[in-house]
Design a protein around this motif. Sequence first.
Motif, PDB file in Angstrom:
ATOM      1  N   LYS A  38       0.823  -1.211   0.000  1.00 35.62           N
ATOM      2  CA  LYS A  38       0.000   0.000   0.000  1.00 35.62           C
ATOM      3  C   LYS A  38       0.859   1.264   0.000  1.00 35.62           C
ATOM      4  N   PHE A  39       2.136   1.105   0.365  1.00 38.26           N
ATOM      5  CA  PHE A  39       3.056   2.232   0.390  1.00 38.26           C
ATOM      6  C   PHE A  39       4.019   2.209  -0.794  1.00 38.26           C
ATOM      7  N   GLY A  40       3.759   1.336  -1.763  1.00 38.31           N
ATOM      8  CA  GLY A  40       4.573   1.292  -2.972  1.00 38.31           C
ATOM      9  C   GLY A  40       5.675   0.250  -2.976  1.00 38.31           C
ATOM     10  N   TYR A  41       5.789  -0.536  -1.922  1.00 37.22           N
ATOM     11  CA  TYR A  41       6.815  -1.575  -1.884  1.00 37.22           C
ATOM     12  C   TYR A  41       6.405  -2.756  -2.759  1.00 37.22           C
ATOM     13  N   GLU A  42       7.406  -3.362  -3.417  1.00 37.46           N
ATOM     14  CA  GLU A  42       7.184  -4.547  -4.229  1.00 37.46           C
ATOM     15  C   GLU A  42       8.143  -5.639  -3.786  1.00 37.46           C
ATOM     16  N   LEU A  43       7.644  -6.863  -3.759  1.00 28.15           N
ATOM     17  CA  LEU A  43       8.457  -8.008  -3.382  1.00 28.15           C
ATOM     18  C   LEU A  43       9.522  -8.233  -4.452  1.00 28.15           C
TER      19      LEU A  43
END
Length: 81
Positions: A38-43
């Motif tokens: 939701k804060f723009g982080y991607e795995l």
Amino acid sequence: MPSQKNPILDRRKQVPEQSTWWFKLSLAQKFSASSLGKFGYELSFIRNDEGHSLAVLMCDSGIAVVTEDGDINTSPNIKLR
């Protein structure tokens, strides 16, 4: 006159559940990774440290790691190659 709201901007490039790494996460890691999404982080990848899984997520503003128990660290001491 009713006010118009701006649509929510989703910066993710792909749905997390479609990542090849997603299926290797524990349930707790999936919840935490979804929250970070939701804060723009991607795995980005999963690192195996002494038999323990550590999910590494990245975004424009930094790196976050998630332990097998779902604990989030947004200031990890991790070196990327």
